[in-house]
Write an enzyme that holds these catalytic residues in place. Structure first.
Site, short mmCIF file in Angstrom:
data_model
loop_
_atom_site.label_atom_id
_atom_site.label_comp_id
_atom_site.label_asym_id
_atom_site.label_seq_id
_atom_site.Cartn_x
_atom_site.Cartn_y
_atom_site.Cartn_z
N SER A 122 12.27 -1.82 -2.28
CA SER A 122 10.84 -1.06 -2.85
C SER A 122 11.11 -0.08 -4.09
O SER A 122 11.31 -0.60 -5.17
CB SER A 122 10.54 -0.26 -1.45
OG SER A 122 9.15 0.15 -1.77
N ASP A 153 6.45 -0.19 -8.54
CA ASP A 153 7.62 -0.25 -7.79
C ASP A 153 8.32 -1.43 -8.16
O ASP A 153 7.69 -2.43 -8.36
CB ASP A 153 7.58 0.75 -6.73
CG ASP A 153 7.09 -0.06 -5.45
OD1 ASP A 153 6.25 -0.82 -5.85
OD2 ASP A 153 7.47 0.10 -4.35
N ASP A 165 8.87 -3.45 -5.45
CA ASP A 165 8.19 -4.54 -4.64
C ASP A 165 6.57 -4.64 -4.91
O ASP A 165 5.92 -5.46 -4.20
CB ASP A 165 8.52 -4.68 -3.08
CG ASP A 165 8.10 -3.41 -2.34
OD1 ASP A 165 7.78 -2.48 -3.23
OD2 ASP A 165 7.64 -3.45 -1.29
N ASP A 202 4.14 -3.00 -4.55
CA ASP A 202 3.12 -2.49 -3.54
C ASP A 202 2.30 -1.22 -4.09
O ASP A 202 1.48 -0.80 -3.42
CB ASP A 202 3.51 -2.41 -2.00
CG ASP A 202 4.66 -1.49 -1.73
OD1 ASP A 202 4.88 -0.91 -2.92
OD2 ASP A 202 4.91 -1.30 -0.87
MG MG Z 1 7.28 -0.26 -2.40
#
Ligand code: MG
Length: 394
Positions: free
Chosen positions: A32, A175, A177, A179
Site C-alpha cells: 500500500s 500510493d 496500490d 486506492d
Molecule cells: Mg493504499
C-alpha cells in the site's frame, strides 16, 4: 477452492472485480503506502470491502497455529486460472461514472505520479479515456519506486516541480496500490486529502443529482472544515473511528454514498464502498469541468485553517491508562465545545479543533490542532502538551 490469478492490479480494481464477478473472496498482496519490503495481504470479502478485523484475526490464527493442510509443491498451482481483464474492466467502470464529454472539452493537462506501482496500469488509461493530456511520472512499473509510496508533500517534490514546469492544470499522486489520490494544484500546492474530498462531496451532492440521504462519513482525523462547509446545505457529517473499513461499513449502514479519509482515500458508493484513487481522480476532473474553475480556484474557496501537529511518547505498557488520564484533564480544561470520543478525543470549538489519539502502531499519542490563526493553534497545542506532561508523557 478455485483460485484465479488477477495479475498486477490496483486494490480498488481487484475489489470491484471480486464484487461484480461473483467471487467469494479476494486477496491483494501489497505494501500500500509503505515501502515495498512491508508487503502484506489485504483480504477482500465478496462485497468487495476489506475483511473486518475478526475475520483477519481468524485467518491469522489459522496461519500461526498451522491449522491448514500441507501439500507438495507439485500439487500446487495446476488449478490456478488467469483472469486477464481486471484492469480493463476497472477502467471502463470508472469511465462510465463521469461525464466524459464535458471533461474532454476542457482540454486539461494532468501529470500522474503512480510511485512506479500498479496505478500505472490503469489511471493513465482512465485519464486518456477522459480526453485529458496525460504526462506520466514514476509510471514505469518495471522500476523500483523512485519515491516513497506514501503521497505526502515531502514525497511529492518531483510531482510539484513537474506540474509547475510543464504548466499542468493539476497533478495526481497515488500510493502503492492506488486506492488513494492526492492532488496538486497548478501553483504546486499539495492539497490535504480531507480538503480534496470535501471538494468532491461538494461536486457530487450538487451536480450528480443522486437523490440520496445527505450524509457524509469520515474519520475523526478529518478537519471540521468538512462539517462547516457541508452543513451549509443540510448535509450531516458522521464521524467514525480511523480506518477505511469503519467508514465503508458506516456508509452502508447509514445509507450514505460518500465517505473519505484525510489521507486521500475517497469512497463513492455509486461505484463501490472502498477507497478508489482513479475514481476520485475522474470525479475531480468532472468537478473542474462542471465548475468552469481551476483546481486552484476551487481550493481557495474553502475556509482556511492553520495546522500544527506533534506526537508525544508513552510507555506502551500503560498507554491506555495514561491516555485516559490525559483525556480526563483535556475535558476539564477545554470546555464550551463539542466532544467526539469514538477514537481518541476530538474537541470542536468555534475557532479551533483538536484531536488527541493514541497511535495504532507505535508507542505514541498523536496531537493534531487546526485553528483560524497561527497564534491560537500554537496556544491550543501548548496547552495540550502541558497536560500531557502533567500525566507523565514526554
Ligand atoms: Mg493504499
Amino acid at each position: 477452492m478455485k483460485v484465479f490469478y488477477a495479475g498486477l492490479t490496483p486494490t480498488p480494481a481487484l475489489q470491484l472485480y471480486v464484487r461484480d464477478k461473483g467471487f467469494d473472496v479476494g486477496v491483494m498482496v501489497t505494501a500500500s503506502h509503505n515501502p515495498p519490503e512491508y508487503s502484506g495481504l489485504k483480504v477482500v470479502m465478496s462485497d468487495g470491502i476489506e475483511a473486518p478485523r475478526d475475520v483477519e484475526e481468524s485467518i491469522e490464527e489459522i496461519y500461526y497455529e498451522l491449522t491448514f493442510r500441507r501439500i507438495t509443491w507439485t500439487a500446487l498451482g495446476y488449478d490456478v486460472k488467469v483472469v486477464d481483464d481486471v484492469n480493463d474492466y476497472y477502467v471502463s467502470k470508472v469511465l462510465e461514472k463521469v461525464d466524459r464529454e464535458v471533461i474532454s472539452k476542457k482540454g486539461l493537462k494532468v501529470v500522474i505520479d503512480c510511485a512506479n506501482n500498479v496505478g500505472s496500469l490503469t489511471t493513465p488509461h482512465v485519464l486518456r479515456g477522459l480526453g485529458v493530456k496525460v504526462l506520466t511520472l514514476n509510471c514505469d512499473i518495471s522500476h523500483i519506486p523512485y519515491r516513497n509510496p506514501e503521497p505526502t508533500p515531502e514525497n511529492l517534490v518531483d510531482l510539484v516541480s513537474v506540474v509547475r514546469s510543464v504548466g499542468a492544470d493539476l497533478g495526481v499522486a497515488h500510493d502503492g496500490d492506488a486506492d488513494r489520490a492526492i492532488f496538486v494544484d497548478c501553483i504546486g500546492r499539495v492539497l490535504q486529502g480531507d480538503r480534496s474530498a470535501l471538494m468532491l462531496c461538494d461536486h457530487i451532492l450538487n451536480n450528480k443529482k443522486l437523490g440520496i440521504p445527505k450524509k457524509v462519513v469520515t474519520a475523526v482525523s478529518s478537519s471540521t472544515v468538512v462539517e462547516e462547509v457541508l452543513s451549509r446545505y443540510g448535509v450531516e457529517v458522521i464521524w467514525t473511528r480511523v480506518g477505511s473499513i469503519n467508514i465503508a461499513r458506516t456508509m452502508m449502514r447509514e445509507g450514505s454514498l460518500l465517505g473519505f479519509e484525510e489521507n486521500g482515500g475517497f469512497m463513492y458508493g455509486i461505484h463501490q464502498y472502498v477507497r478508489d484513487g482513479a475514481m476520485a481522480t475522474a470525479l475531480m476532473l468532472e468537478y473542474i469541468a462542471y465548475s468552469g474553475l481551476t483546481l486552484h480556484q476551487l481550493y481557495d474557496k474553502l475556509p482556511k485553517m492553520y495546522v500544527v501537529k506533534t506526537k508525544v511518547g508513552v510507555d506502551p505498557r500503560d498507554r491506555d491508562v495514561v491516555f485516559e488520564k490525559l483525556k480526563m484533564r483535556l475535558l476539564e480544561v477545554f470546555s464550551g465545545g463539542r466532544v467526539i470520543d469514538v477514537d481518541g478525543v476530538k474537541f470542536i470549538a468555534s475557532d479551533y479543533w483538536f484531536l488527541v489519539r493514541p497511535s495504532g502502531t507505535e508507542p505514541l499519542i498523536r496531537i493534531y490542532v487546526e485553528a483560524r490563526d497561527e497564534v491560537l493553534a500554537n496556544k491550543v497545542l501548548n496547552n495540550i502538551l502541558t497536560l500531557a506532561n502533567e500525566v507523565g508523557m514526554k
